[in-house]
Design a protein around this motif. Structure first.
Motif, PDB file in Angstrom:
ATOM      1  N   ASP A 175     -35.266  64.494  15.018  1.00 21.80           N
ATOM      2  CA  ASP A 175     -36.620  64.668  15.544  1.00 21.80           C
ATOM      3  C   ASP A 175     -36.630  64.966  17.039  1.00 21.80           C
ATOM      4  N   GLY A 176     -35.452  64.952  17.656  1.00 21.01           N
ATOM      5  CA  GLY A 176     -35.346  65.274  19.072  1.00 21.01           C
ATOM      6  C   GLY A 176     -35.831  64.193  20.012  1.00 21.01           C
ATOM      7  N   ARG A 177     -36.106  62.993  19.497  1.00 19.84           N
ATOM      8  CA  ARG A 177     -36.681  61.940  20.325  1.00 19.84           C
ATOM      9  C   ARG A 177     -35.631  61.080  21.022  1.00 19.84           C
ATOM     10  N   TYR A 178     -34.453  60.964  20.395  1.00 21.69           N
ATOM     11  CA  TYR A 178     -33.470  60.016  20.910  1.00 21.69           C
ATOM     12  C   TYR A 178     -32.075  60.632  20.932  1.00 21.69           C
ATOM     13  N   PHE A 179     -31.254  60.135  21.862  1.00 21.42           N
ATOM     14  CA  PHE A 179     -29.817  60.271  21.768  1.00 21.42           C
ATOM     15  C   PHE A 179     -29.275  58.938  21.260  1.00 21.42           C
ATOM     16  N   MET A 180     -28.368  58.996  20.300  1.00 20.20           N
ATOM     17  CA  MET A 180     -27.644  57.813  19.865  1.00 20.20           C
ATOM     18  C   MET A 180     -26.275  57.851  20.529  1.00 20.20           C
ATOM     19  N   VAL A 181     -25.974  56.844  21.332  1.00 21.00           N
ATOM     20  CA  VAL A 181     -24.746  56.856  22.130  1.00 21.00           C
ATOM     21  C   VAL A 181     -23.945  55.589  21.865  1.00 21.00           C
ATOM     22  N   ALA A 182     -22.656  55.755  21.624  1.00 22.80           N
ATOM     23  CA  ALA A 182     -21.781  54.607  21.414  1.00 22.80           C
ATOM     24  C   ALA A 182     -21.672  53.794  22.692  1.00 22.80           C
ATOM     25  N   LEU A 183     -21.750  52.470  22.540  1.00 18.51           N
ATOM     26  CA  LEU A 183     -21.584  51.546  23.663  1.00 18.51           C
ATOM     27  C   LEU A 183     -20.336  50.714  23.416  1.00 18.51           C
ATOM     28  N   ARG A 184     -19.457  50.693  24.386  1.00 18.48           N
ATOM     29  CA  ARG A 184     -18.149  50.053  24.229  1.00 18.48           C
ATOM     30  C   ARG A 184     -18.246  48.531  24.388  1.00 18.48           C
ATOM     31  N   GLY A 185     -17.206  47.846  23.948  1.00 12.04           N
ATOM     32  CA  GLY A 185     -17.193  46.387  23.963  1.00 12.04           C
ATOM     33  C   GLY A 185     -16.329  45.804  25.057  1.00 12.04           C
ATOM     34  N   PRO A 186     -16.254  44.470  25.136  1.00 13.22           N
ATOM     35  CA  PRO A 186     -15.470  43.810  26.190  1.00 13.22           C
ATOM     36  C   PRO A 186     -13.967  43.921  25.994  1.00 13.22           C
ATOM     37  N   THR A 187     -13.539  44.356  24.772  1.00 16.71           N
ATOM     38  CA  THR A 187     -12.120  44.549  24.493  1.00 16.71           C
ATOM     39  C   THR A 187     -11.888  46.000  24.116  1.00 16.71           C
ATOM     40  N   PRO A 188     -11.906  46.922  25.076  1.00 19.64           N
ATOM     41  CA  PRO A 188     -11.774  48.342  24.736  1.00 19.64           C
ATOM     42  C   PRO A 188     -10.410  48.645  24.130  1.00 19.64           C
ATOM     43  N   VAL A 189     -10.430  49.461  23.082  1.00 20.47           N
ATOM     44  CA  VAL A 189      -9.191  49.839  22.397  1.00 20.47           C
ATOM     45  C   VAL A 189      -8.531  51.012  23.114  1.00 20.47           C
ATOM     46  N   SER A 190      -9.319  51.981  23.541  1.00 24.33           N
ATOM     47  CA  SER A 190      -8.788  53.164  24.211  1.00 24.33           C
ATOM     48  C   SER A 190      -9.422  53.313  25.587  1.00 24.33           C
ATOM     49  N   VAL A 191      -8.749  54.038  26.469  1.00 21.73           N
ATOM     50  CA  VAL A 191      -9.189  54.224  27.857  1.00 21.73           C
ATOM     51  C   VAL A 191      -9.608  52.868  28.431  1.00 21.73           C
ATOM     52  N   THR A 192      -8.718  51.906  28.313  1.00 22.04           N
ATOM     53  CA  THR A 192      -9.054  50.519  28.645  1.00 22.04           C
ATOM     54  C   THR A 192      -9.421  50.332  30.105  1.00 22.04           C
ATOM     55  N   HIS A 193      -9.007  51.253  30.971  1.00 18.04           N
ATOM     56  CA  HIS A 193      -9.269  51.120  32.406  1.00 18.04           C
ATOM     57  C   HIS A 193     -10.653  51.637  32.801  1.00 18.04           C
ATOM     58  N   SER A 194     -11.401  52.209  31.834  1.00 18.17           N
ATOM     59  CA  SER A 194     -12.691  52.808  32.188  1.00 18.17           C
ATOM     60  C   SER A 194     -13.780  52.544  31.160  1.00 18.17           C
ATOM     61  N   ALA A 195     -13.555  51.687  30.175  1.00 16.46           N
ATOM     62  CA  ALA A 195     -14.484  51.612  29.048  1.00 16.46           C
ATOM     63  C   ALA A 195     -14.861  50.192  28.650  1.00 16.46           C
ATOM     64  N   GLN A 196     -14.654  49.204  29.507  1.00 16.55           N
ATOM     65  CA  GLN A 196     -15.085  47.853  29.157  1.00 16.55           C
ATOM     66  C   GLN A 196     -16.597  47.745  29.286  1.00 16.55           C
ATOM     67  N   GLY A 197     -17.238  47.237  28.236  1.00 11.25           N
ATOM     68  CA  GLY A 197     -18.684  47.068  28.233  1.00 11.25           C
ATOM     69  C   GLY A 197     -19.080  45.690  27.744  1.00 11.25           C
ATOM     70  N   SER A 198     -20.384  45.425  27.736  1.00 12.69           N
ATOM     71  CA  SER A 198     -20.846  44.076  27.377  1.00 12.69           C
ATOM     72  C   SER A 198     -21.719  44.029  26.137  1.00 12.69           C
ATOM     73  N   CYS A 199     -22.196  45.178  25.637  1.00 11.78           N
ATOM     74  CA  CYS A 199     -23.115  45.161  24.488  1.00 11.78           C
ATOM     75  C   CYS A 199     -22.663  46.166  23.443  1.00 11.78           C
ATOM     76  N   PRO A 200     -21.543  45.895  22.749  1.00  5.66           N
ATOM     77  CA  PRO A 200     -20.990  46.882  21.817  1.00  5.66           C
ATOM     78  C   PRO A 200     -21.977  47.235  20.708  1.00  5.66           C
ATOM     79  N   GLY A 201     -22.008  48.528  20.382  1.00  2.00           N
ATOM     80  CA  GLY A 201     -22.912  49.004  19.349  1.00  2.00           C
ATOM     81  C   GLY A 201     -23.302  50.437  19.613  1.00  2.00           C
ATOM     82  N   VAL A 202     -24.545  50.761  19.298  1.00  2.00           N
ATOM     83  CA  VAL A 202     -25.088  52.091  19.542  1.00  2.00           C
ATOM     84  C   VAL A 202     -26.349  51.957  20.371  1.00  2.00           C
ATOM     85  N   GLY A 203     -26.384  52.645  21.499  1.00  2.00           N
ATOM     86  CA  GLY A 203     -27.561  52.642  22.342  1.00  2.00           C
ATOM     87  C   GLY A 203     -28.544  53.704  21.890  1.00  2.00           C
TER      88      GLY A 203
END
Length: 620
Positions: free
Chosen positions: A534-562
């Motif tokens: 519908d063009g209303r939203y972007f669904m974007v992956a949000l990384r977690g506190p234990t990043p599996v890949s690119v660990t030096h740039s991808a630690q986040g606090s609310c894992p899921g989909v934004g």
């Protein structure tokens, strides 16, 4: 032999019948698919005959269709594993009806189940990758003979890095990125079960049998899957055969299409295919066709220079050449071009309709800096970014750059660095890495903690439905840069505030992990993204506190989909919700260089979010 297709009504009837018969029996009656009339590989003329008559994307035609949001959670789906992202993964699927209900203040959307669990009205997700692709699947070689291995016998079946829908909105690819694995699968959206599974080519570029699948992209017409064999340094292709309704009838891994982009290359292991029953009891599709073409693995480009610097048969390319050609993303365009982004910088543009696939454009890393993955076609241009390296060297890099390239320029092979990309934006604080000659500093040691770090990392990107604006996330700074595809001007919004402009707290704060009070909250760490029909939203992956890949740039606090609401006619946005994911089954150790030494139990780490319509699209 024809078989029935599952509809909403059919699923309801299946639910009622489930207690009366074994699942395999019910599935045979109610959920089977048309078998191919004949097997065979795609030829170049097949692609030309089946090319879509329109280059408009499916979302423009089905803007009101319901959809599902799929997220690729890289964390392990089994306990007791010693390393992150090496065994299994989780697939999260949310229905748009539940998403909209959550946004209106209702209950949090609940992930859907997969396969036969769909028959249980009380079942919920997420789906275990190891159930979608059962370990009993048997590996077969190019001659159609079993290798003696089952999927469970082999290593590297984990770290689901991303899934993308086909243009027909019937299937998703599954890119399984665990080291030394090299698997790419196909999943049916409706049944949420495996359709096919392959293991890509092994090469000699880093010892014997080097291969991995970082990502794959569908061609514009859905008749090919273009694969980034990252560590093997090969662009590969699966030919897709369909019936008139767009359902897949066969999948052929075409070895004769493979294009090596490394130096002094040799094939050490052939691609293989897996056969057997999926979770519903239906056979997987697929075969191996063609033979590898030696000339496609030769050192030189059509311009007579090394594909990768340091080859034995020629000189390095101009403007820095290409120092390290690990393939990051093969972004397909409507003109049958595929933009192959490279870890060490530089870019290769290939014609994916030829066999073997052929180079039609080549760039040095000073023309296109490393290491981009975000790529999207809009208004006749291919927008490609540059970001930090996923390797350990990326820990002190800071890179946010966006380029635009005329996608119509490659009807014939072009000379080096032609046409020259337009640099829409290059952050003045970029480090002098990845071919960037304008950097004032060689290293940025500020880590990745929010509020402290000054580093940047451009990654996921997508366009608005009218193709006027391209949105590109910054994985470290939690911001989004928006580029006008006509004027090339830029605006910015954030994913941490309520309005995207710094006022109030965004929803990541309330969704943040709470079992370590010292973990910085409201740190979305956005990654790969896609727009809704519908063009209303972007669904974007949000990384977690234990990043599996690119660990030096991808630690986040609310894992899921934004859930990012698009505002101001496409020029801006704001984070309005989080579809929260969680994984406390995985017990792998934490590593986040330059971040917080997280002590909690959360291991969920979605790397990619994608959207697929519930109504299929007919591609003519």
């Amino acid at each position: 032999m024809k078989r029935n297709i599952l509809t909403k009504t059919g699923l309801t009837r299946l639910t009622k019948l489930a207690p009366l018969a074994p699942i395999a029996t019910v599935a045979t009656v109610a959920l089977t698919m048309a078998l191919p009339a004949s097997a065979g590989s795609h030829k170049d003329e097949f692609h030309s005959q089946h090319k879509s008559s329109t280059t408009s994307f499916w979302k423009k035609r089905h803007t009101r269709a319901g959809y599902e949001v799929w997220a690729s959670d890289q964390s392990n789906s089994v306990p007791g594993v010693s390393s992150r992202g090496i065994e299994g993964s989780w697939i999260w699927v949310w229905d748009s009806k539940d998403v909209k209900r959550q946004l209106k203040g209702g209950p949090d959307a609940v992930s859907l189940p997969c396969g036969p669990d769909m028959l249980n009205p009380t079942a919920t997700g997420p789906c275990n990758l190891l159930d979608v692709f059962p370990g009993t699947l048997e590996e077969y070689d190019a001659d159609g003979q079993p290798t003696g291995n089952t999927l469970a016998d082999l290593n590297g079946f984990g770290r689901l890095h991303g899934m993308l829908p086909d243009p027909q909105q019937r299937y998703l690819n599954a890119n399984i990125f665990a080291p030394s694995g090299g698997y790419v699968g196909i999943i049916d959206r409706q049944t949420k079960a495996a359709v096919g599974l392959f293991r890509v080519t092994g090469t000699n570029v880093a010892g014997n049998d080097t291969r991995s699948v970082h990502m794959s992209f569908w061609s514009e017409d859905g008749n090919a899957i273009l694969i980034a064999n990252l560590h093997g340094k090969v662009l590969e292709r699966i030919n897709v055969e369909r019936n008139r309704k767009g359902r897949i009838t066969n999948l052929s891994f075409d070895r004769s299409a493979s294009l090596g982009v490394g130096k002094n290359m040799e094939v050490t292991s052939s691609a293989t295919v897996f056969k057997g029953a999926n979770a519903w009891g239906w056979p997987l599709k697929g075969d191996i066709t063609g033979d590898y073409v030696d000339a496609a693995f030769a050192d030189l480009t059509p311009n007579g220079v090394c594909k990768e610097n340091g080859c034995t048969d020629g000189a390095d390319g101009a403007l820095g050449g290409r120092p390290n050609n690990v393939i990051i993303c093969p972004v397909a365009s409507s003109n049958e071009n595929v933009y192959v982004t490279l870890g060490g910088g530089g870019l290769i543009v290939a014609d994916h309709s030829t066999t073997p696939m052929s180079i039609v454009g080549e760039y040095g890393n000073q023309a296109v800096n490393g290491a981009g993955c975000g790529g999207v076609e809009a208004n006749g241009q291919m927008f490609v970014n540059a970001g930090v390296s996923a390797s350990g060297a990326g820990a002190t890099q800071s890179v946010f750059t966006m380029y635009s390239i005329d996608d119509t320029a490659f009807s014939t092979p072009q000379s080096e660095n032609s046409p020259m990309p337009v640099t829409l934006f290059k952050d003045s604080t970029n480090t002098s890495t990845g071919g960037n000659m304008d950097g004032a500093i060689s290293a940025n040691n500020s880590g990745q903690l929010p509020g402290i770090t000054t580093r940047r990392d451009a990654h996921g990107a997508d366009a608005t439905l009218d193709e006027r604006y391209v949105h590109n996330v910054d994985r470290i700074q939690n911001t989004v840069e928006v580029f006008d595809t006509v004027t090339h001007t830029r605006t910015t919004y954030d994913l941490t505030s309520a309005d995207g402009q710094g006022n109030g707290d965004g929803p990541c704060l309330a969704a943040s992990v709470g079992d370590d009070i010292d973990l910085p909250a409201n740190d979305p760490a956005p990654d790969l993204m896609e727009i809704t029909p519908d063009g209303r939203y972007f669904m974007v992956a949000l990384r977690g506190p234990t990043p599996v890949s690119v660990t030096h740039s991808a630690q986040g606090s609310c894992p899921g989909v934004g859930i990012v609401e698009i505002t101001q006619g496409g020029q801006s946005g704001r984070l309005v919700g989080v579809l929260r994911s969680t994984n406390t089954v995985d017990t792998a150790p934490v590593s986040a260089a330059g971040g917080h030494a997280y002590t909690g139990a959360e291991r969920s780490d979605p790397h990619a979010a994608t959207v697929i319509a519930k109504k299929p699209v007919r591609i003519r």
